[in-house]
Design an enzyme around this catalytic site. Structure first.
Site, mmCIF file in Angstrom:
data_model
loop_
_atom_site.group_PDB
_atom_site.id
_atom_site.type_symbol
_atom_site.label_atom_id
_atom_site.label_comp_id
_atom_site.label_asym_id
_atom_site.label_seq_id
_atom_site.Cartn_x
_atom_site.Cartn_y
_atom_site.Cartn_z
ATOM 1 N N PRO A 68 -3.799 -42.946 -79.410
ATOM 2 C CA PRO A 68 -4.590 -41.714 -79.468
ATOM 3 C C PRO A 68 -5.939 -41.884 -80.159
ATOM 4 C CG PRO A 68 -2.837 -41.652 -81.094
ATOM 5 C CD PRO A 68 -2.602 -42.884 -80.271
ATOM 6 N N TYR A 98 -13.052 -40.385 -88.870
ATOM 7 C CA TYR A 98 -12.178 -41.533 -88.679
ATOM 8 C C TYR A 98 -12.348 -42.430 -89.898
ATOM 9 C CZ TYR A 98 -11.592 -40.315 -83.733
ATOM 10 O OH TYR A 98 -11.281 -39.688 -82.551
ATOM 11 N N TYR A 120 -16.615 -42.924 -75.914
ATOM 12 C CA TYR A 120 -15.921 -41.811 -76.554
ATOM 13 C C TYR A 120 -16.073 -40.525 -75.744
ATOM 14 C CZ TYR A 120 -13.899 -39.062 -80.350
ATOM 15 O OH TYR A 120 -13.076 -38.256 -81.088
ATOM 16 N N HIS A 130 -18.459 -30.731 -79.802
ATOM 17 C CA HIS A 130 -18.733 -31.725 -80.835
ATOM 18 C C HIS A 130 -19.753 -32.724 -80.297
ATOM 19 C CE1 HIS A 130 -15.229 -31.356 -83.893
ATOM 20 N NE2 HIS A 130 -15.579 -30.177 -83.410
ATOM 21 N N LYS A 159 -8.043 -40.494 -75.331
ATOM 22 C CA LYS A 159 -8.139 -40.713 -73.893
ATOM 23 C C LYS A 159 -6.921 -40.263 -73.093
ATOM 24 C CE LYS A 159 -12.162 -42.283 -74.198
ATOM 25 N NZ LYS A 159 -13.184 -41.262 -73.948
#
Length: 404
Positions: A293, A201, A385, A72, A297
């Site tokens: 979550p 998200y 990220y 991704h 991580k």
């Protein structure tokens, strides 16, 4: 019995440490309270940082993750009814994440350990540690009704938040930091194609939602729900109806629903304990820290702990150096707190807080607008990220661990 390292916990952290130590010729035994089938049945995270993939390669188990995992290069943020893409690859200097389920990571590590003939004692109960503050720790446990003892040089506690490892350290030694969030995540796993090829998200007036996946045919979805919500209150139909209400029109039209394979509610919390070492006992993963979550991580932090510990133990046995052991906790915690900060920030940005009020909501909206309009802000999100570099001498210019 005697071994060099006893590892408590046969989750991905403990299994990865065991394989890494094996590659360096360091004897180790793993103790696990549950059965192997139970460990494999736990549904967990699925986003791997590059450093985690590299550690799997060093352990000799990275081939399937690289072949079947989904690379991704971006994520999408949905707010005020529109989606905005964060180009992780471009903003982080060419790095990316890979979607590959934690269950599959565990399976790969289990199979490699079995093939190597390494000792793993499942259903090991009543584990008790002695002498970890000296030079010869002893681990007592029962299995099949019989008492057994392992003598070792070191103990690695990879046994999670409720495990015996952290509880074996005197309370006067530990300092803990904790924050509980006023909501949880209701998660559903379904054999349906993902609604998008990248993670979405969503920050909506109805609460947070996450559209994720485990493969091209298996999806993982989450909804923000109040603390105390019961999973029994949510039928599949109710879940899909609420998820649709939190998506934009395009995603809503693309959503494919189906029966849930697994449904659960997980509370969100931040937790860190310091130090992560007591004598010859080391804590790794959830035994030492838990993050929400939102930032993906948890597994990656556990892997980096294990990477530092592997390096420290390899130096001890090959070079008779104690530097890695002495600085293990400090090196881990520097990375842990950065990940805790990011996870807290991303959680605060994307969720609706019941006590935020109108002012708090306007501040959140302004920060989201700034995030997508500022390259500097987007870059900060992307860098965190995909994972910050590991502070290790086995790192290349991009921060990826290399073979010693």
């Amino acid at each position: 019995m005697r071994t060099q390292v006893v590892i408590i916990g046969a989750g991905p952290a403990g299994l990865l440490l065991g394989q890494l130590l094996h590659t360096a010729g360091i004897d180790n035994v793993i103790l696990e309270r549950k059965t192997g089938d139970y460990v494999l049945g736990r549904i967990r995270a699925g986003v791997l940082e590059q450093t985690t993939l590299d550690l799997l390669d060093i352990a000799g188990v990275g081939s399937r993750a690289r072949a079947e995992g989904l690379p991704h290069e971006g994520i999408e943020l949905l707010f005020q009814g529109a989606r905005h893409r964060i180009d992780l690859h471009a903003l982080s200097g060419g790095r990316r994440v890979t979607v590959y389920g934690q269950t599959e990571v565990t399976r790969d590590l289990m199979e490699a350990r079995k093939a190597a003939g390494l000792a793993t004692f499942y259903e090991a109960e009543d584990v008790r540690l002695e002498g970890t503050d000296g030079n010869s720790p002893t681990v007592h446990f029962t299995r099949g009704g019989g008492a057994q003892t392992l003598r070792c040089d070191f103990v690695a506690g990879c046994d999670g938040f409720h495990g015996v490892a952290r509880q074996s350290i005197p309370g006067s030694v530990l300092q803990t930091y904790e924050r509980a969030y006023p909501f949880g995540w209701l998660g559903v796993l379904a054999d349906t194609p993902p609604v998008s090829h990248e993670l979405i998200y969503a920050n909506t007036p109805r609460g947070f939602a996450l559209c994720s996946m485990r493969s091209e045919t298996r999806s993982r979805y989450y909804l923000q729900v109040p603390v105390g919500e019961r999973v029994e209150s949510w039928s599949d139909e109710a879940f899909w109806t609420e998820l649709r209400a939190r998506l934009d029109p395009e995603a809503r039209d693309r959503l494919v629903v189906g029966p849930s394979l697994e449904k659960s509610i997980a509370p969100l919390r931040s937790f860190v304990t310091e130090p992560m070492r007591f004598g010859r006992l080391f804590l790794a993963g959830d035994a030492a820290h838990i993050v929400p979550p939102t930032g993906a991580k948890g597994l990656n932090l556990a892997a980096s702990d294990v990477g530092f510990l592997f390096e420290a133990l390899a130096d001890h046995y090959r070079e008779h150096s104690s530097a890695g052991i002495d600085f293990y906790s400090q090196r881990c915690l520097q990375r842990v707190w950065r990940a805790v900060r990011f996870s807290w920030w991303f959680t605060s940005l994307m969720h609706r807080f019941p006590d935020a009020g109108e002012f708090g909501q306007k501040i959140q909206e302004a920060e989201l607008d700034y995030l997508i309009s500022s390259q500097a802000a987007s870059t900060s999100l992307a860098e965190n990220y995909v994972g910050l570099p590991m502070n290790t001498r086995y790192a290349d210019g991009a921060g990826a661990p290399m073979r010693p």
